[in-house]
Design a protein around this motif. Structure first.
Motif, short mmCIF file in Angstrom:
data_model
loop_
_atom_site.label_atom_id
_atom_site.label_comp_id
_atom_site.label_asym_id
_atom_site.label_seq_id
_atom_site.Cartn_x
_atom_site.Cartn_y
_atom_site.Cartn_z
N GLY A 292 0.83 -1.11 -0.12
CA GLY A 292 0.02 -0.14 0.15
C GLY A 292 0.77 1.25 0.04
O GLY A 292 2.15 1.28 -0.08
N THR A 293 0.18 2.50 0.08
CA THR A 293 1.02 3.64 0.23
C THR A 293 1.54 3.66 1.48
O THR A 293 0.97 3.83 2.44
N PRO A 294 2.99 3.93 1.31
CA PRO A 294 3.53 3.95 2.76
C PRO A 294 3.62 5.16 3.33
O PRO A 294 2.91 6.34 2.78
N PRO A 295 4.26 5.32 4.59
CA PRO A 295 4.08 6.83 5.20
C PRO A 295 5.38 7.58 4.80
O PRO A 295 6.59 7.52 5.18
N ILE A 296 5.00 8.11 3.56
CA ILE A 296 6.19 8.74 2.64
C ILE A 296 6.86 10.04 3.41
O ILE A 296 8.04 10.01 3.58
N ALA A 297 5.92 10.92 3.76
CA ALA A 297 6.40 12.03 4.45
C ALA A 297 7.21 11.65 5.74
O ALA A 297 8.36 12.34 6.14
N GLU A 298 6.56 10.99 6.36
CA GLU A 298 7.30 10.32 7.60
C GLU A 298 8.65 9.73 7.52
O GLU A 298 9.63 9.95 8.22
#
Length: 424
Positions: A292-298
């Motif tokens: 899935g979409t990962p925690p990108i900004a994090e």
């Protein structure tokens, strides 16, 4: 380079805040002694996350447009930085998770799961009659996943005891880790006792019987140099919010040969190679474990946090905290009725000190100190078996970090003297 804690504190905007300033009162300065729970964030991490959302926000690995490329490069760049931080042999050994708990659960689930591995690999690794070894010192995140694994597979859970002075009891090492042991998972530095646990003797014994070893490094990676090759373990887990990074992001590091054999933990987008209605095949690591979409900004913020720590030098952070503990232990012992729970010397211990204060309940201590602007942690610290071992329902915990000063320790000690006088 000298370690200038006052200059470092200027990087952390929250540390300049004053509390209880309602009604025009000046308020009291923040004395933040709860970094084992979560650390404060430097401006560079705050700015990095804000900059990503303001100028580069897009999903990763799903677009050929400029924003998507920028986001992907920053996300994967963070993976490179984390690999550098812990000296991982390959960037592909870095798996982004949402925290340490998910990293530990990922390994526990995969050890007992054969789904998706029709190639004759050794997974599932754990089955009936096998044994898993943990310790009595663990955070609940390193207890419950192994209990669930044993319930699913019929394996047996065993554990190291704790000595009276807060150390792992290794007296039964050779019988506890035996030919039935398949996996050992224990804490590198205790979140409640501050104990820094030995690695070499446990890894050496595990290798003799063919067992794998995992470290919960949530309290060590933020505070000291960690080199996974030197440790010789198979997996480590740690989390971003305890290492001046954001919440919602953690890391699993594992040996490439093991990760390549492990079945996936979560299914969904981006962790696949091909999908048909009859079945699916899975992507190579690390993406196999990042559904899935990962925690990108994090993740990007975590990369900035790791760079901040490397620029400071984790050896300098460790030395600073050791000096703080050397200062704090005798000062705390001056408080009437105070008993340290865990090691009461500076040997092999980090900057986390838990204590009881006679019959005064930790919640009363915490609330009184909060009125003075002093933030400590009270409770069982998600390590209830450790509290049971020492016969206390809860403790008060003061935990130091790279921005903690001796003046803050003085404020804590003075506050505890006030607590004793107030509660009698």
């Amino acid at each position: 380079m000298s370690y200038d804690v006052e200059l470092i504190r200027k990087d952390f905007p929250l540390l300049s805040r004053r509390l209880h300033d309602e009604g025009g009162a000046e308020g009291v300065p923040v004395v933040y002694l709860d970094s084992a729970n979560t650390s404060q964030k430097p401006q560079v991490v705050i700015d990095t996350i804000s900059e990503h959302f303001a100028r580069h926000n897009a999903n990763v690995a799903r677009a050929v447009h400029t924003l998507g490329s920028e986001s992907t490069l920053a996300y994967e760049g963070a993976r490179d930085t984390i690999a550098e931080l812990i000296h991982a042999p390959s960037r592909n050994e870095i798996i982004f998770t949402k925290n340490s708990s998910e990293a530990l659960n990922l390994v526990a689930y995969s050890l007992g799961n054969s789904a998706g591995r029709p190639d004759g690999s050794e997974f599932p690794l754990v089955g009936p009659g096998d044994e898993i070894v943990i310790s009595e010192m663990e955070h609940h995140s390193n207890i419950v996943p192994w209990q669930l694994l044993c319930q699913r597979t019929g394996a047996t859970l065993r554990w190291f005891r704790i000595t009276d002075d807060g150390r792992l009891d290794l007296s039964e090492l050779d019988t506890l880790i035996n030919e039935r042991t398949r996996f050992v998972s224990y804490v590198h530095q205790s979140n409640i006792l501050g104990t820094q646990n030995p690695v070499e003797p446990i890894v050496s014994r595990a290798r003799q019987v063919g067992a794998l070893v995992m470290l919960d490094a949530s309290q060590s990676v933020p505070h000291m140099p960690v080199n996974v090759a030197d440790l010789g373990v198979d997996f480590i887990a740690f989390t971003g919010h305890k290492m001046v990074g954001p919440t919602g992001i953690g890391v699993l590091w594992g040996r490439a040969d093991l990760l390549n054999d492990m079945p996936p933990f979560l299914g969904g987008g981006e962790m696949i190679e091909t999908v048909s209605m009859d079945g699916s095949t899975f992507a190579e690591v690390p993406h196999r474990f990042e559904a899935g979409t990962p925690p990108i900004a994090e993740a990007i913020g975590l990369g900035a946090a790791a760079r901040y720590l490397m620029d400071l030098g984790l050896e300098n952070v460790q030395a600073h905290e050791h000096a703080l503990v050397s200062y704090a232990l005798p000062r705390l012992k001056s408080v009437p009725g105070l008993t340290i729970v865990g090691p009461d010397t500076t040997e092999a211990r980090g900057g986390t000190i838990s204590f009881s204060l006679g019959a005064i309940h930790p919640h009363d201590i915490g609330q009184y100190l909060d009125e003075l602007g002093i933030a400590v942690r009270v409770g069982h610290h998600c390590a209830r078996p450790t509290c049971v071992r020492f016969g206390v329902p809860a403790t008060t915990r003061a935990s130091f970090y790279l921005y903690t000063t001796e003046a803050e320790i003085d404020a804590l000690v003075d506050g505890l003297h006030q607590v004793v006088r107030f509660f009698g």
